[in-house]
Write a protein that holds these residues in place. Sequence first.
Motif, PDB file in Angstrom:
ATOM      1  N   HIS A  81       1.011  -1.253   0.181  1.00 26.19           N
ATOM      2  CA  HIS A  81       0.095   0.056   0.065  1.00 26.19           C
ATOM      3  C   HIS A  81       0.837   1.230  -0.090  1.00 26.19           C
ATOM      4  O   HIS A  81       0.596   2.211  -0.641  1.00 26.19           O
ATOM      5  CB  HIS A  81      -0.804  -0.003   1.281  1.00 26.19           C
ATOM      6  N   THR A  82       1.814   1.188   0.684  1.00 20.79           N
ATOM      7  CA  THR A  82       3.015   2.177   0.803  1.00 20.79           C
ATOM      8  C   THR A  82       3.368   2.683  -0.513  1.00 20.79           C
ATOM      9  O   THR A  82       3.722   3.746  -1.071  1.00 20.79           O
ATOM     10  CB  THR A  82       3.826   2.041   1.951  1.00 20.79           C
ATOM     11  N   LEU A  83       3.901   1.584  -1.017  1.00 24.66           N
ATOM     12  CA  LEU A  83       4.643   1.788  -2.503  1.00 24.66           C
ATOM     13  C   LEU A  83       3.494   2.375  -3.538  1.00 24.66           C
ATOM     14  O   LEU A  83       3.879   3.259  -4.197  1.00 24.66           O
ATOM     15  CB  LEU A  83       5.021   0.493  -3.033  1.00 24.66           C
ATOM     16  N   LEU A  84       2.230   1.721  -3.606  1.00 25.99           N
ATOM     17  CA  LEU A  84       1.309   2.146  -4.411  1.00 25.99           C
ATOM     18  C   LEU A  84       0.941   3.558  -4.263  1.00 25.99           C
ATOM     19  O   LEU A  84       0.685   4.524  -5.127  1.00 25.99           O
ATOM     20  CB  LEU A  84       0.469   1.170  -4.664  1.00 25.99           C
ATOM     21  N   THR A  85       0.836   3.809  -3.129  1.00 25.00           N
ATOM     22  CA  THR A  85       0.361   5.327  -2.765  1.00 25.00           C
ATOM     23  C   THR A  85       1.603   6.299  -3.161  1.00 25.00           C
ATOM     24  O   THR A  85       1.267   7.267  -3.849  1.00 25.00           O
ATOM     25  CB  THR A  85       0.327   5.352  -1.162  1.00 25.00           C
ATOM     26  N   THR A  86       2.845   5.893  -3.020  1.00 27.48           N
ATOM     27  CA  THR A  86       3.956   6.788  -3.087  1.00 27.48           C
ATOM     28  C   THR A  86       3.955   6.938  -4.720  1.00 27.48           C
ATOM     29  O   THR A  86       3.878   8.189  -5.281  1.00 27.48           O
ATOM     30  CB  THR A  86       4.970   6.131  -2.715  1.00 27.48           C
ATOM     31  N   LEU A  87       4.080   5.761  -5.468  1.00 26.84           N
ATOM     32  CA  LEU A  87       4.063   5.930  -6.903  1.00 26.84           C
ATOM     33  C   LEU A  87       2.871   6.714  -7.650  1.00 26.84           C
ATOM     34  O   LEU A  87       2.976   7.634  -8.355  1.00 26.84           O
ATOM     35  CB  LEU A  87       3.997   4.676  -7.463  1.00 26.84           C
ATOM     36  N   THR A  88       1.660   6.522  -6.812  1.00 29.35           N
ATOM     37  CA  THR A  88       0.346   7.441  -7.466  1.00 29.35           C
ATOM     38  C   THR A  88       0.741   8.800  -7.318  1.00 29.35           C
ATOM     39  O   THR A  88       0.275   9.562  -7.916  1.00 29.35           O
ATOM     40  CB  THR A  88      -0.871   6.638  -6.816  1.00 29.35           C
ATOM     41  N   ASN A  89       1.019   9.140  -5.778  1.00 36.71           N
ATOM     42  CA  ASN A  89       1.279  10.494  -5.796  1.00 36.71           C
ATOM     43  C   ASN A  89       2.415  11.116  -6.486  1.00 36.71           C
ATOM     44  O   ASN A  89       2.433  12.261  -6.656  1.00 36.71           O
ATOM     45  CB  ASN A  89       1.461  10.681  -4.159  1.00 36.71           C
ATOM     46  N   ASN A  90       3.111  10.354  -7.239  1.00 38.09           N
ATOM     47  CA  ASN A  90       4.175  10.938  -7.975  1.00 38.09           C
ATOM     48  C   ASN A  90       3.725  10.624  -9.495  1.00 38.09           C
ATOM     49  O   ASN A  90       4.649  10.700 -10.209  1.00 38.09           O
ATOM     50  CB  ASN A  90       5.502  10.202  -7.651  1.00 38.09           C
ATOM     51  N   ASN A  91       2.310  10.565  -9.640  1.00 38.99           N
ATOM     52  CA  ASN A  91       1.973  10.459 -11.125  1.00 38.99           C
ATOM     53  C   ASN A  91       2.411   9.148 -11.803  1.00 38.99           C
ATOM     54  O   ASN A  91       2.886   9.297 -12.851  1.00 38.99           O
ATOM     55  CB  ASN A  91       2.324  11.618 -11.879  1.00 38.99           C
ATOM     56  N   ILE A  92       2.943   7.982 -10.893  1.00 36.53           N
ATOM     57  CA  ILE A  92       3.443   6.785 -11.924  1.00 36.53           C
ATOM     58  C   ILE A  92       1.946   5.953 -12.118  1.00 36.53           C
ATOM     59  O   ILE A  92       1.244   5.764 -10.911  1.00 36.53           O
ATOM     60  CB  ILE A  92       4.442   6.182 -10.952  1.00 36.53           C
ATOM     61  N   PRO A 169       8.883  12.566 -17.500  1.00 34.85           N
ATOM     62  CA  PRO A 169       8.550  11.735 -16.615  1.00 34.85           C
ATOM     63  C   PRO A 169       7.541  10.423 -16.920  1.00 34.85           C
ATOM     64  O   PRO A 169       7.485   9.842 -16.028  1.00 34.85           O
ATOM     65  CB  PRO A 169       8.156  12.546 -15.494  1.00 34.85           C
ATOM     66  N   ASP A 170       6.876  10.876 -17.927  1.00 37.04           N
ATOM     67  CA  ASP A 170       6.014   9.792 -18.347  1.00 37.04           C
ATOM     68  C   ASP A 170       6.547   8.660 -19.093  1.00 37.04           C
ATOM     69  O   ASP A 170       5.764   7.578 -19.388  1.00 37.04           O
ATOM     70  CB  ASP A 170       5.091  10.506 -19.219  1.00 37.04           C
ATOM     71  N   THR A 171       7.861   8.553 -19.172  1.00 40.20           N
ATOM     72  CA  THR A 171       8.272   7.168 -20.007  1.00 40.20           C
ATOM     73  C   THR A 171       8.275   6.263 -18.964  1.00 40.20           C
ATOM     74  O   THR A 171       8.328   6.403 -17.705  1.00 40.20           O
ATOM     75  CB  THR A 171       9.583   7.732 -20.604  1.00 40.20           C
ATOM     76  N   ALA A 172       8.453   5.051 -19.537  1.00 40.54           N
ATOM     77  CA  ALA A 172       8.473   3.771 -18.984  1.00 40.54           C
ATOM     78  C   ALA A 172       9.631   3.833 -18.136  1.00 40.54           C
ATOM     79  O   ALA A 172       9.719   3.259 -17.140  1.00 40.54           O
ATOM     80  CB  ALA A 172       8.179   2.587 -19.903  1.00 40.54           C
ATOM     81  N   VAL A 173      10.722   3.996 -18.910  1.00 40.88           N
ATOM     82  CA  VAL A 173      12.064   3.863 -18.243  1.00 40.88           C
ATOM     83  C   VAL A 173      12.154   4.912 -16.913  1.00 40.88           C
ATOM     84  O   VAL A 173      12.445   4.392 -15.634  1.00 40.88           O
ATOM     85  CB  VAL A 173      13.001   4.719 -19.187  1.00 40.88           C
ATOM     86  N   ASN A 174      11.717   6.151 -17.009  1.00 41.87           N
ATOM     87  CA  ASN A 174      11.661   7.122 -15.645  1.00 41.87           C
ATOM     88  C   ASN A 174      10.737   6.434 -14.727  1.00 41.87           C
ATOM     89  O   ASN A 174      10.832   6.662 -13.598  1.00 41.87           O
ATOM     90  CB  ASN A 174      11.074   8.385 -15.903  1.00 41.87           C
TER      91      ASN A 174
END
Length: 289
Positions: A81-92, A169-174
């Motif tokens: 949950h922590t990982l997914l929340t962090t990534l979502t908040n960083n627009n991943i 930042p939207d690239t798959a690599v980033n």
Amino acid sequence: MQHPTNTTPNQPPPLGRRERNKLKVKERLYDAAITLFAEHGYDETSIDEIAERADVARGTFFNYFQRKEDLLTAWGEQRRHTLLTTLTNNNIHTGTNTSTSTGTGTGTGTGNADSNGSGSSGGNSTDGNSGRGAESRNGNGNGNGNGNGTDGSPGSHTHGSSDNSTTNPDTAVNQLRHCMTALGQINETHQQETNSLLMAWVRAGRPLLEDPYLAELFAHIAHHGITHHEFKPHFTPHQIGNALRDLYLGSLYRWCGQPHTTPGQLTTELHTTLNLILEGILTTQHTDQ
């Protein structure tokens, strides 16, 4: 006369007092257990000690966890949950709904601005509001694989390619680099906790029994990379996702087994393994036999 509630169709109704009290007790038990595991080790900590630290009767423990091993599952769910929340908040783009909470977090950890994977809220938080974020932005990326990239990760250079993967930042690599940064910080921020629980998690068979969400997350990003012609279509997204998950777990096991580590060591290693996948080990002159 009935008064309208403030809830929306997509929002669950607020918890009643009894449910809130039960949630608080469960959180106390979880927090007490994780603290004791970090202090003394998983095997060395008994249910009696957890109940005593949480200031509840021993029998109360079993109202929330059937056995001590269930705390490992809760720990894994909190990290997810922590990982997914962090990534979502960083627009991943995770391709996963992060709105549900396991209700066992402590609210401590690595935050979202910088992200533990969890700025997620460091591995134990349900709301990702405290700690360090996934993005340090203090790098000086030199494009040769030795410096720091724009997201504070080791720089990479894929055989002189001129794509915009290092600036967009939207690239798959980033997106993959953000994932590795978040995962590294989740574990490094809570190193003692990770060292105490990881091997117990493995011995309990959790890598085989639990949903391989990391592989699915990596596969989701890989699909984005393939459809946008960043990645070669020679491999399926699931093959790439499984390979990245295996490399992550291998790096994590080695890091936990080292008696002495330096700050950022795991994060750097994760970016190195990611570059191994992105760049490969073949020379450009190689031809298939």
